[in-house]
Design a protein around this motif. Structure first.
Motif, PDB file in Angstrom:
ATOM      1  N   PRO A 236       0.821  -1.216   0.000  1.00 50.67           N
ATOM      2  CA  PRO A 236       0.000   0.000   0.000  1.00 50.67           C
ATOM      3  C   PRO A 236       0.853   1.263   0.000  1.00 50.67           C
ATOM      4  CG  PRO A 236       0.003  -1.015   2.176  1.00 50.67           C
ATOM      5  CD  PRO A 236       0.676  -1.987   1.257  1.00 50.67           C
ATOM      6  N   THR A 237       0.413   2.243  -0.779  1.00 44.72           N
ATOM      7  CA  THR A 237       1.090   3.545  -0.766  1.00 44.72           C
ATOM      8  C   THR A 237       0.771   4.230   0.552  1.00 44.72           C
ATOM      9  OG1 THR A 237       0.861   3.720  -3.160  1.00 44.72           O
ATOM     10  CG2 THR A 237       1.314   5.751  -1.946  1.00 44.72           C
ATOM     11  N   GLU A 238       1.799   4.663   1.247  1.00 42.28           N
ATOM     12  CA  GLU A 238       1.557   5.240   2.569  1.00 42.28           C
ATOM     13  C   GLU A 238       2.466   6.431   2.810  1.00 42.28           C
ATOM     14  OE1 GLU A 238       4.465   2.454   5.285  1.00 42.28           O
ATOM     15  OE2 GLU A 238       2.479   1.671   4.796  1.00 42.28           O
ATOM     16  N   ASN A 239       2.065   7.262   3.717  1.00 40.74           N
ATOM     17  CA  ASN A 239       2.870   8.388   4.157  1.00 40.74           C
ATOM     18  C   ASN A 239       2.637   8.552   5.650  1.00 40.74           C
ATOM     19  OD1 ASN A 239       4.368  10.693   4.484  1.00 40.74           O
ATOM     20  ND2 ASN A 239       2.998  12.033   3.338  1.00 40.74           N
ATOM     21  N   GLY A 240       3.478   7.889   6.447  1.00 38.82           N
ATOM     22  CA  GLY A 240       3.312   7.890   7.893  1.00 38.82           C
ATOM     23  C   GLY A 240       3.355   9.269   8.516  1.00 38.82           C
ATOM     24  N   TRP A 241       3.910  10.243   7.804  1.00 34.80           N
ATOM     25  CA  TRP A 241       3.944  11.606   8.323  1.00 34.80           C
ATOM     26  C   TRP A 241       2.536  12.164   8.485  1.00 34.80           C
ATOM     27  CZ3 TRP A 241       7.700  14.399  10.468  1.00 34.80           C
ATOM     28  CH2 TRP A 241       7.553  15.782  10.582  1.00 34.80           C
ATOM     29  N   VAL A 242       1.619  11.702   7.620  1.00 34.48           N
ATOM     30  CA  VAL A 242       0.240  12.186   7.626  1.00 34.48           C
ATOM     31  C   VAL A 242      -0.700  11.187   8.298  1.00 34.48           C
ATOM     32  CG1 VAL A 242      -1.685  12.933   6.184  1.00 34.48           C
ATOM     33  CG2 VAL A 242       0.659  13.528   5.547  1.00 34.48           C
ATOM     34  N   ASN A 243      -0.585   9.908   7.927  1.00 32.28           N
ATOM     35  CA  ASN A 243      -1.534   8.917   8.417  1.00 32.28           C
ATOM     36  C   ASN A 243      -0.929   7.521   8.254  1.00 32.28           C
ATOM     37  OD1 ASN A 243      -3.829   7.651   9.334  1.00 32.28           O
ATOM     38  ND2 ASN A 243      -5.078   8.095   7.540  1.00 32.28           N
ATOM     39  N   TYR A 244      -1.095   6.672   9.256  1.00 39.16           N
ATOM     40  CA  TYR A 244      -0.684   5.279   9.140  1.00 39.16           C
ATOM     41  C   TYR A 244      -1.760   4.491   8.404  1.00 39.16           C
ATOM     42  CZ  TYR A 244       2.745   6.222  12.850  1.00 39.16           C
ATOM     43  OH  TYR A 244       3.778   6.719  13.582  1.00 39.16           O
ATOM     44  N   ASN A 245      -1.351   3.388   7.745  1.00 40.58           N
ATOM     45  CA  ASN A 245      -2.400   2.514   7.242  1.00 40.58           C
ATOM     46  C   ASN A 245      -3.017   1.783   8.437  1.00 40.58           C
ATOM     47  OD1 ASN A 245      -1.249  -0.241   7.623  1.00 40.58           O
ATOM     48  ND2 ASN A 245       0.238   0.372   6.062  1.00 40.58           N
ATOM     49  N   SER A 246      -4.175   1.196   8.239  1.00 39.87           N
ATOM     50  CA  SER A 246      -4.953   0.663   9.357  1.00 39.87           C
ATOM     51  C   SER A 246      -4.282  -0.523  10.028  1.00 39.87           C
ATOM     52  CB  SER A 246      -6.350   0.268   8.878  1.00 39.87           C
ATOM     53  OG  SER A 246      -7.078   1.409   8.497  1.00 39.87           O
ATOM     54  N   LEU A 247      -3.505  -1.299   9.270  1.00 37.67           N
ATOM     55  CA  LEU A 247      -2.788  -2.418   9.872  1.00 37.67           C
ATOM     56  C   LEU A 247      -1.710  -1.901  10.814  1.00 37.67           C
ATOM     57  CD1 LEU A 247      -2.767  -5.512   9.817  1.00 37.67           C
ATOM     58  CD2 LEU A 247      -0.992  -5.384   8.049  1.00 37.67           C
ATOM     59  N   GLN A 248      -1.012  -0.854  10.414  1.00 40.74           N
ATOM     60  CA  GLN A 248      -0.034  -0.216  11.297  1.00 40.74           C
ATOM     61  C   GLN A 248      -0.720   0.331  12.540  1.00 40.74           C
ATOM     62  OE1 GLN A 248       1.485   2.538   8.213  1.00 40.74           O
ATOM     63  NE2 GLN A 248       3.522   1.925   8.873  1.00 40.74           N
ATOM     64  N   GLN A 249      -1.842   1.008  12.340  1.00 44.21           N
ATOM     65  CA  GLN A 249      -2.532   1.615  13.473  1.00 44.21           C
ATOM     66  C   GLN A 249      -2.929   0.571  14.504  1.00 44.21           C
ATOM     67  OE1 GLN A 249      -6.600   3.303  13.115  1.00 44.21           O
ATOM     68  NE2 GLN A 249      -5.681   5.248  13.781  1.00 44.21           N
ATOM     69  N   LEU A 250      -3.474  -0.558  14.049  1.00 39.33           N
ATOM     70  CA  LEU A 250      -3.863  -1.618  14.977  1.00 39.33           C
ATOM     71  C   LEU A 250      -2.642  -2.197  15.681  1.00 39.33           C
ATOM     72  CD1 LEU A 250      -6.627  -3.591  13.013  1.00 39.33           C
ATOM     73  CD2 LEU A 250      -6.937  -2.111  15.008  1.00 39.33           C
ATOM     74  N   ALA A 251      -1.540  -2.358  14.947  1.00 41.05           N
ATOM     75  CA  ALA A 251      -0.324  -2.909  15.550  1.00 41.05           C
ATOM     76  C   ALA A 251       0.212  -1.977  16.631  1.00 41.05           C
ATOM     77  CB  ALA A 251       0.734  -3.144  14.478  1.00 41.05           C
ATOM     78  N   TYR A 252       0.231  -0.668  16.355  1.00 41.22           N
ATOM     79  CA  TYR A 252       0.718   0.287  17.352  1.00 41.22           C
ATOM     80  C   TYR A 252      -0.219   0.362  18.553  1.00 41.22           C
ATOM     81  CZ  TYR A 252       3.828   1.854  13.605  1.00 41.22           C
ATOM     82  OH  TYR A 252       4.767   1.900  12.607  1.00 41.22           O
ATOM     83  N   PHE A 253      -1.524   0.316  18.280  1.00 43.13           N
ATOM     84  CA  PHE A 253      -2.492   0.356  19.372  1.00 43.13           C
ATOM     85  C   PHE A 253      -2.326  -0.846  20.294  1.00 43.13           C
ATOM     86  CE2 PHE A 253      -6.600  -0.999  21.099  1.00 43.13           C
ATOM     87  CZ  PHE A 253      -6.937   0.124  21.845  1.00 43.13           C
ATOM     88  N   VAL A 254      -2.222  -2.038  19.722  1.00 46.51           N
ATOM     89  CA  VAL A 254      -2.060  -3.248  20.527  1.00 46.51           C
ATOM     90  C   VAL A 254      -0.756  -3.193  21.322  1.00 46.51           C
ATOM     91  CG1 VAL A 254      -1.669  -5.746  20.388  1.00 46.51           C
ATOM     92  CG2 VAL A 254      -3.501  -4.697  19.060  1.00 46.51           C
ATOM     93  N   THR A 255       0.301  -2.708  20.695  1.00 43.46           N
ATOM     94  CA  THR A 255       1.601  -2.649  21.372  1.00 43.46           C
ATOM     95  C   THR A 255       1.567  -1.703  22.565  1.00 43.46           C
ATOM     96  OG1 THR A 255       2.738  -3.139  19.290  1.00 43.46           O
ATOM     97  CG2 THR A 255       4.046  -2.150  21.059  1.00 43.46           C
ATOM     98  N   VAL A 256       0.998  -0.515  22.362  1.00 36.71           N
ATOM     99  CA  VAL A 256       1.015   0.509  23.417  1.00 36.71           C
ATOM    100  C   VAL A 256      -0.028   0.249  24.491  1.00 36.71           C
ATOM    101  CG1 VAL A 256       0.667   2.973  23.894  1.00 36.71           C
ATOM    102  CG2 VAL A 256       1.948   2.261  21.861  1.00 36.71           C
ATOM    103  N   PHE A 257      -1.241  -0.144  24.094  1.00 38.07           N
ATOM    104  CA  PHE A 257      -2.347  -0.200  25.047  1.00 38.07           C
ATOM    105  C   PHE A 257      -2.759  -1.610  25.465  1.00 38.07           C
ATOM    106  CE2 PHE A 257      -2.859   3.897  22.843  1.00 38.07           C
ATOM    107  CZ  PHE A 257      -2.842   4.744  23.938  1.00 38.07           C
ATOM    108  N   VAL A 258      -2.153  -2.645  24.891  1.00 38.31           N
ATOM    109  CA  VAL A 258      -2.470  -4.015  25.299  1.00 38.31           C
ATOM    110  C   VAL A 258      -1.211  -4.748  25.739  1.00 38.31           C
ATOM    111  CG1 VAL A 258      -3.450  -6.239  24.600  1.00 38.31           C
ATOM    112  CG2 VAL A 258      -4.457  -4.114  23.735  1.00 38.31           C
TER     113      VAL A 258
END
Length: 281
Positions: free
Chosen positions: A139-161
């Motif tokens: 997927p074309t992505e630009n983390g400076w603006v927005n993560y893709n949803s798979l990244q977002q879930l991975a970061y959420f699980v890492t930080v909050f679970v």
């Protein structure tokens, strides 16, 4: 075969419609911040530095048969733990303090909107991103603006679970847990904590491996500039040839390697004596 299968699925009319409806990311809430502030870069380094040493010291504790040295606190000389366990728990305290500061700053600055899902669309978009990764048409992505949803879930699980699980299970096995609280110990058994603590460590190791691999595979210089140099743009091709972030990353890795090599009883003992007494194992 997985690549071929996913490519075939995405080439069907259903696959094309699914990718069109769910490209891999959704729009963040209005007012979501863009870019990475300097504090986030420093927090990222401190967290990586501490978690690497925590994993190392945790494995040392798990493998040790005879402790190389013992440590006792000044207020309780009868309590003796291995110097490796002292190092592991000391790092845990620093990691928890750093994590608490990180979470507070996340919510104060609004950066939480980048890693906490705010729409149910995160799930089909995460599936879309996963299919695109497997198909090797990433997927074309630009983390400076927005993560893709798979990244977002991975970061959420890492930080909050995963992080709270690591903390909760670690505290249960540590010396700060009240051993004489029978009801509390029966409610939260140490065997449960032991059964969870090691798999959580495996999760962190796996996350680090995949995270670093994708950082380098999806535009290393641009990604490193985002996090380590605080440089980015809404143009995903910007800062693709700038080496500032890479060299900051390189220095940070050298610091981690030096700390990994130095984390041995000969170096740890003088530091441990500042907070207690050290004796032979």
């Amino acid at each position: 075969m997985a690549v071929l299968l996913v490519r075939w699925i995405l080439s069907t009319s259903w696959g094309a419609e699914f990718l069109a409806a769910y490209p891999g990311e959704y729009h963040l809430p209005t007012g979501a911040p863009v870019g990475f502030p300097a504090w986030l870069g420093w927090q990222h380094f401190f967290n990586a530095f501490l978690i690497v040493l925590i994993i190392r010291s945790g494995l040392q504790v798990r493998r040790q048969t005879k402790p190389p040295a013992m440590w006792s606190p000044r207020w309780n000389r009868s309590r003796r733990i291995s110097i490796n366990l002292w190092f592991h728990q000391s790092l845990d305290i620093l990691w928890l303090v750093n994590g608490a500061i990180f979470v507070v700053l996340l919510f104060i600055t609004g950066q939480w909107m980048r890693i906490v899902p705010t729409s149910w669309e995160v799930f089909p978009n995460a599936l879309s991103a996963a299919l695109q990764y497997v198909s090797l048409d990433w997927p074309t992505e630009n983390g400076w603006v927005n993560y893709n949803s798979l990244q977002q879930l991975a970061y959420f699980v890492t930080v909050f679970v995963a992080a709270p699980l690591a903390a909760a299970t670690g505290v249960r096995m540590s010396g700060v847990w009240p051993r004489n609280a029978r009801r509390l110990n029966d409610t939260y058994r140490v065997e449960w904590a032991r059964a969870l603590h090691f798999p959580v460590m495996i999760y962190f190791v796996s996350f680090i491996v995949f995270h670093v691999t994708l950082v380098f595979a999806t535009g290393a210089l641009r990604n490193l500039n985002h996090m380590y140099a605080g440089q980015g743009s809404e143009d995903p091709t910007a800062y693709a040839d700038n080496w500032v972030g890479f060299w900051i990353f390189f220095v940070s890795v050298m610091i981690m390697i030096a700390a990994w090599v130095a984390a041995r009883p000969l170096v740890l003992a003088p530091i441990a004596r500042i907070f207690g007494s050290v004796s032979r194992g």
